[in-house]
Design a protein around this motif. Structure first.
Motif, PDB file in Angstrom:
ATOM      1  N   ARG A  14      -4.423  92.594   7.946  1.00 17.11           N
ATOM      2  CA  ARG A  14      -4.630  91.175   7.644  1.00 17.11           C
ATOM      3  C   ARG A  14      -3.310  90.442   7.490  1.00 17.11           C
ATOM      4  NH1 ARG A  14      -6.600  88.299   3.293  1.00 17.11           N
ATOM      5  NH2 ARG A  14      -5.635  89.664   1.756  1.00 17.11           N
ATOM      6  N   SER A  17      -2.422  89.696   3.923  1.00 20.95           N
ATOM      7  CA  SER A  17      -2.601  90.916   3.119  1.00 20.95           C
ATOM      8  C   SER A  17      -1.719  90.958   1.866  1.00 20.95           C
ATOM      9  CB  SER A  17      -2.268  92.121   4.008  1.00 20.95           C
ATOM     10  OG  SER A  17      -1.948  93.246   3.233  1.00 20.95           O
ATOM     11  N   TYR A  18      -2.338  91.293   0.741  1.00 21.66           N
ATOM     12  CA  TYR A  18      -1.569  91.454  -0.504  1.00 21.66           C
ATOM     13  C   TYR A  18      -0.648  92.680  -0.418  1.00 21.66           C
ATOM     14  CZ  TYR A  18      -4.928  88.036  -2.076  1.00 21.66           C
ATOM     15  OH  TYR A  18      -5.690  86.895  -2.173  1.00 21.66           O
ATOM     16  N   ASN A  19      -1.058  93.674   0.354  1.00 25.21           N
ATOM     17  CA  ASN A  19      -0.188  94.847   0.526  1.00 25.21           C
ATOM     18  C   ASN A  19       1.067  94.483   1.316  1.00 25.21           C
ATOM     19  OD1 ASN A  19      -1.459  97.450  -0.643  1.00 25.21           O
ATOM     20  ND2 ASN A  19      -3.156  96.228   0.153  1.00 25.21           N
ATOM     21  N   GLU A  78      -7.263  99.586  -0.827  1.00 26.63           N
ATOM     22  CA  GLU A  78      -8.341 100.544  -1.117  1.00 26.63           C
ATOM     23  C   GLU A  78      -9.645 100.023  -0.537  1.00 26.63           C
ATOM     24  OE1 GLU A  78      -8.726 103.070  -4.806  1.00 26.63           O
ATOM     25  OE2 GLU A  78     -10.074 101.415  -5.282  1.00 26.63           O
ATOM     26  N   TYR A  79     -10.245 100.846   0.295  1.00 26.80           N
ATOM     27  CA  TYR A  79     -11.546 100.505   0.869  1.00 26.80           C
ATOM     28  C   TYR A  79     -12.559 101.547   0.411  1.00 26.80           C
ATOM     29  CZ  TYR A  79      -9.397  97.195   4.190  1.00 26.80           C
ATOM     30  OH  TYR A  79      -8.732  96.142   4.773  1.00 26.80           O
ATOM     31  N   ASN A  80     -13.555 101.091  -0.319  1.00 27.59           N
ATOM     32  CA  ASN A  80     -14.606 101.997  -0.787  1.00 27.59           C
ATOM     33  C   ASN A  80     -14.025 103.254  -1.419  1.00 27.59           C
ATOM     34  OD1 ASN A  80     -16.838 100.316   0.029  1.00 27.59           O
ATOM     35  ND2 ASN A  80     -16.146 100.726   2.114  1.00 27.59           N
ATOM     36  N   LYS A  81     -13.104 103.003  -2.335  1.00 28.56           N
ATOM     37  CA  LYS A  81     -12.452 104.069  -3.118  1.00 28.56           C
ATOM     38  C   LYS A  81     -11.704 105.065  -2.242  1.00 28.56           C
ATOM     39  CE  LYS A  81     -13.193 102.665  -7.181  1.00 28.56           C
ATOM     40  NZ  LYS A  81     -11.998 102.120  -7.831  1.00 28.56           N
ATOM     41  N   ALA A 112      -2.064  97.819  -3.562  1.00 30.01           N
ATOM     42  CA  ALA A 112      -2.580  96.578  -4.142  1.00 30.01           C
ATOM     43  C   ALA A 112      -4.037  96.479  -3.724  1.00 30.01           C
ATOM     44  CB  ALA A 112      -1.800  95.368  -3.615  1.00 30.01           C
ATOM     45  N   ALA A 114      -8.189  94.717  -4.943  1.00 34.14           N
ATOM     46  CA  ALA A 114      -8.911  93.727  -5.740  1.00 34.14           C
ATOM     47  C   ALA A 114      -9.389  94.300  -7.073  1.00 34.14           C
ATOM     48  CB  ALA A 114     -10.112  93.208  -4.945  1.00 34.14           C
TER      49      ALA A 114
HETATM   50  C1  FMN Z   1     -14.444  97.397   3.325  1.00 30.48           C
HETATM   51  C2  FMN Z   1     -13.805  97.044   2.028  1.00 30.48           C
HETATM   52  C3  FMN Z   1     -13.911  97.910   0.953  1.00 30.48           C
HETATM   53  C4  FMN Z   1     -13.279  97.624  -0.255  1.00 30.48           C
HETATM   54  N1  FMN Z   1     -13.315  98.544  -1.280  1.00 30.48           N
HETATM   55  C5  FMN Z   1     -12.547  98.355  -2.373  1.00 30.48           C
HETATM   56  C6  FMN Z   1     -12.411  99.380  -3.366  1.00 30.48           C
HETATM   57  O1  FMN Z   1     -12.967 100.452  -3.273  1.00 30.48           O
HETATM   58  N2  FMN Z   1     -11.584  99.130  -4.423  1.00 30.48           N
HETATM   59  C7  FMN Z   1     -10.912  97.946  -4.576  1.00 30.48           C
HETATM   60  O2  FMN Z   1     -10.185  97.774  -5.554  1.00 30.48           O
HETATM   61  N3  FMN Z   1     -11.033  96.963  -3.644  1.00 30.48           N
HETATM   62  C8  FMN Z   1     -11.819  97.145  -2.558  1.00 30.48           C
HETATM   63  N4  FMN Z   1     -11.900  96.169  -1.582  1.00 30.48           N
HETATM   64  C9  FMN Z   1     -11.190  94.894  -1.776  1.00 30.48           C
HETATM   65  C10 FMN Z   1      -9.732  95.028  -1.332  1.00 30.48           C
HETATM   66  O3  FMN Z   1      -8.985  95.608  -2.365  1.00 30.48           O
HETATM   67  C11 FMN Z   1      -9.176  93.644  -1.001  1.00 30.48           C
HETATM   68  O4  FMN Z   1      -9.866  93.109   0.108  1.00 30.48           O
HETATM   69  C12 FMN Z   1      -7.682  93.675  -0.735  1.00 30.48           C
HETATM   70  O5  FMN Z   1      -7.234  92.353  -0.664  1.00 30.48           O
HETATM   71  C13 FMN Z   1      -7.372  94.443   0.534  1.00 30.48           C
HETATM   72  O6  FMN Z   1      -5.978  94.513   0.736  1.00 30.48           O
HETATM   73  P1  FMN Z   1      -5.151  93.441   1.617  1.00 30.48           P
HETATM   74  O7  FMN Z   1      -5.093  92.171   0.800  1.00 30.48           O
HETATM   75  O8  FMN Z   1      -3.813  94.063   1.762  1.00 30.48           O
HETATM   76  O9  FMN Z   1      -5.891  93.233   2.911  1.00 30.48           O
HETATM   77  C14 FMN Z   1     -12.560  96.423  -0.394  1.00 30.48           C
HETATM   78  C15 FMN Z   1     -12.465  95.533   0.707  1.00 30.48           C
HETATM   79  C16 FMN Z   1     -13.070  95.839   1.891  1.00 30.48           C
HETATM   80  C17 FMN Z   1     -12.905  94.908   3.074  1.00 30.48           C
END
Ligand code: FMN
Length: 179
Positions: A14, A17-19, A78-81, A112, A114
């Motif tokens: 993205r 992206s916060y990362n 982190e996506y779905n842990k 980083a 959410a």
């Molecule tokens: C498919 C998906 C799964 C996610 N699962 C988690 C999660 O398990 N834990 C969490 O803290 N955030 C989760 N998030 C939220 C992400 O932390 C958040 O979208 C974050 O901004 C992603 O990093 P980015 O900003 O670098 O894109 C998820 C987001 C997506 C799209």
């Protein structure tokens, strides 16, 4: 004297992206360096593709950038842990390039996310994969940016003083190690 070479890898593609923002902060804390932002927008790993046409040129380039670097900094969403698919896919492809790009490479992993744990599970999984790739994982206090959507100001700077200090300590330690 030539600049130190740093490769950054954002586990999120993205733009906002916060990362990616966290990596920009890490680069600033590291100090003067030639920085290469890795492009991990790669095709999905497929053993049939590899057998038919070898490792894609984009992966070869990425592996070479890592080999040439003094250090690598990865930031994992982190996506779905778990680790993001694009980051895992990139690590899987890199592991298929001859010459073990990550072997003994000083590497720091940040995250980083959410959620309230700041992507701790994804960071742990990333470290675990990098162990298999024989990276030299730099010890230090974990940088876990929780509630990432509130953690950066409008200019992309980390708001929390403690997080900034921890990041500066990690990056200065990395610099001291590779300088
Ligand atoms: C498919 C998906 C799964 C996610 N699962 C988690 C999660 O398990 N834990 C969490 O803290 N955030 C989760 N998030 C939220 C992400 O932390 C958040 O979208 C974050 O901004 C992603 O990093 P980015 O900003 O670098 O894109 C998820 C987001 C997506 C799209």
């Amino acid at each position: 004297m030539t600049n130190l070479k740093l490769v950054t890898i954002s586990g999120s593609l993205r733009k906002g992206s916060y990362n990616r923002m966290l990596l920009a902060e890490a680069v600033e804390a590291f100090g003067p360096a030639d920085v290469t932002e890795a492009d991990i927008d790669l095709p999905l790993y497929n053993g049939d593709v590899e057998a038919a046409s070898g490792v894609p040129a984009a992966v070869q380039t990425l592996a070479q950038q890592i080999k040439d670097a003094d250090a690598v900094v990865i930031s994992a969403p982190e996506y779905n842990k778990g680790i993001s698919g694009v980051l895992k896919n990139a690590l899987d492809w890199i592991s298929r390039v001859e010459g073990a790009a990550f072997k003994d490479k000083p590497t720091v992993v940040l995250s980083a996310a959410a959620g309230r744990t700041g992507g701790e599970t994804a960071q742990f999984m990333t470290l675990s994969c990098l162990t298999q790739l024989q990276a030299r994982l730099m010890p230090g206090t974990s940088i876990l940016i929780a509630a990432a959507m509130n953690a950066f100001d409008d200019t992309g700077k980390l708001k929390d003083e403690m997080s900034r200090k921890l990041l500066a300590t990690r990056m200065q330690a990395l610099r001291a190690e590779v300088a």
